[in-house]
Design an enzyme around this catalytic site. Structure first.
Site, PDB file in Angstrom:
ATOM      1  N   TYR A 186       0.276 -49.044  17.687  1.00 41.75           N
ATOM      2  CA  TYR A 186       0.464 -50.467  17.938  1.00 41.75           C
ATOM      3  C   TYR A 186      -0.837 -51.153  17.497  1.00 41.75           C
ATOM      4  O   TYR A 186      -1.732 -50.506  16.973  1.00 41.75           O
ATOM      5  CB  TYR A 186       0.763 -50.705  19.415  1.00 41.75           C
ATOM      6  CG  TYR A 186       2.186 -50.376  19.838  1.00 41.75           C
ATOM      7  CD1 TYR A 186       2.911 -49.357  19.227  1.00 41.75           C
ATOM      8  CD2 TYR A 186       2.808 -51.081  20.859  1.00 41.75           C
ATOM      9  CE1 TYR A 186       4.207 -49.061  19.610  1.00 41.75           C
ATOM     10  CE2 TYR A 186       4.111 -50.794  21.254  1.00 41.75           C
ATOM     11  CZ  TYR A 186       4.800 -49.783  20.630  1.00 41.75           C
ATOM     12  OH  TYR A 186       6.086 -49.496  21.009  1.00 41.75           O
ATOM     13  N   ALA A 361       7.861 -39.041  32.486  1.00 45.30           N
ATOM     14  CA  ALA A 361       8.837 -39.916  31.840  1.00 45.30           C
ATOM     15  C   ALA A 361      10.207 -39.265  31.800  1.00 45.30           C
ATOM     16  O   ALA A 361      11.081 -39.576  32.608  1.00 45.30           O
ATOM     17  CB  ALA A 361       8.361 -40.287  30.433  1.00 45.30           C
TER      18      ALA A 361
END
Length: 421
Positions: A186, A361
């Site tokens: 990112y 997760a």
């Protein structure tokens, strides 16, 4: 032969450090957590027109009710052009009431809640955002079939302040922490990467220059929230591509961050959503499932050359441990271990090696109540089979495909499940 007993330890000698119980209360910066298990950020795909829906609230309430110490809302873009999905939450005035409803609902279940802040940079969706994607240097995004333009100094200053404003708004809407996204290539992560960052100004070239943007973001966030909430930095140890950011550069960067005094903990990650997305996840690459949810012509591209972009890597529990151990040895900051955290023995191993928290997760996508079940029976195995078929579901509502929870979002989701305003 006469046996001579070992001499007794002198009075006052230090005792062996006690290994913390992962399910016991702990403190992360100013925040008290009921345990050391954090639901890691997984983009939910459950917001609509950048607003919180009841589906998104229910998603996080399930983990709070299931026993985690803190759940992470992902991903909350700091600006409109930083979104990676057209429905993604960003910090508008209109989004704040729904975010407050979400934090209140999580708190009612006894858990804390964190907001992941970031800017998608070259991973952002220019078509959906109606604005060019930004990168440290001009870069072609193969999956979006478009160019990301070079961020100007004005862009850098604007996005730095946008992180600060997002952090202020997170604190004001009841979040207990913010997780600043410095990973996965990112925007901030792409500045760190020598493969992507070819700038010749003060934000390119040397490692110190490439780390400047990330450090300025963290300073702005810390100055914005002070000690009101915890600040976590999520940063790559390894981009997973030749010529990218790697552990030998990550170590000095986390040491600089520690010296800056801008964060309460580090969460170390790996991989590039831009160049090698499966590197973080390990396990099978669900090529068919990705192709099924992609529009044309990307669908054809995934079928034709997807195996070269979505590579498979062998899975093993705690697969980031070896690299994260080196980060842990280099700093005194608390470190959150991510990657292949599935059951109590793996969590206990992380605690025994000095990690203060674990982030989970996929195992929680499979079983949101896993922490409660581990509290009842520490031998409970995780049911996650690491098939990674949960990954393509973030286009239609992130979930384990082996469990039907009746999510209401469809592929385009013309009818939202209900705004939370």
């Amino acid at each position: 032969m006469t046996h001579t007993p070992e001499p007794a330890a002198p009075t006052g000698s230090p005792a062996a450090p006690q290994i913390p119980d992962v399910l016991a209360p702990a403190k992360l910066g100013p925040v008290h957590l009921r345990n050391r298990v954090i639901k890691a950020a997984t983009y939910e795909g459950l917001s609509h027109k950048s607003l919180v829906t009841q589906d998104l609230v229910d998603f996080h309430v399930a983990y709070a009710r299931g026993g985690v110490g803190m759940t992470t809302v992902a991903y909350c873009a700091v600006s409109k052009e930083g979104r990676t999905d057209r429905h993604q939450v960003h910090w508008t005035d209109e989004s704040l009431p729904g975010l407050r409803r979400l934090t209140d609902a999580v708190h009612a279940e006894g858990a804390a809640v964190s907001a992941q802040l970031g800017h998608g940079g070259p991973v952002a969706s220019p078509k959906a955002n109606g604005a060019p994607a930004l990168s440290p240097s001009k870069h072609f995004h193969a999956t979006a079939l478009s160019w990301a333009q070079e961020a100007s100094l004005a862009d850098i200053a604007r996005i730095t302040e946008a992180h600060a404003e997002a952090a202020r708004r997170a604190a004001d809407t009841g979040f207990d922490a913010v997780e600043v996204h410095l990973g996965h290539n990112y925007l901030a992560s792409s500045f760190l990467s020598p493969k992507i960052n070819h700038r010749t100004d003060g934000y390119g070239g040397s490692l110190r220059n490439r780390a400047r943007f990330a450090r300025e973001i963290l300073r702005a966030v810390r100055d914005a929230v002070g000690g009101r909430i915890a600040v976590i930095a999520k940063m790559n140890m390894d981009d997973g591509v030749p010529g990218g950011f790697w552990l030998d550069e990550a170590i000095p960067v986390v040491q600089w961050i520690e010296q800056d005094g801008t964060v309460d903990a580090l969460e170390m990650t790996a991989g590039s959503s831009l160049l090698n997305p499966m590197y973080l996840f390990k396990g099978d690459a669900p090529l068919k499932e990705f192709a099924d949810v992609m529009p044309q012509p990307i669908k054809l591209g995934v079928k034709a050359v997807g195996k070269h972009f979505l590579r498979s890597y062998p899975y093993r529990d705690a697969y980031l441990l070896e690299d994260a151990r080196q980060i842990k040895a280099a700093v005194d900051l608390p470190v959150i271990l991510l990657g292949g955290i599935t059951d109590k023995p793996v969590m206990d191993r992380a605690m025994s090696e000095g990690f203060e928290f674990v982030a989970v997760a996929r195992a929680l996508l499979r079983e949101p109540d896993l922490v409660n079940r581990l509290r009842q029976d520490a031998t409970t195995p995780s049911l996650c089979i690491h098939c990674n078929k949960c990954m393509p579901t973030n286009f239609t509502g992130t979930r384990c495909v082996l469990v039907d929870r009746g999510t209401t979002r469809g592929a385009d989701w013309g009818k939202p499940a209900g705004y939370v305003a």
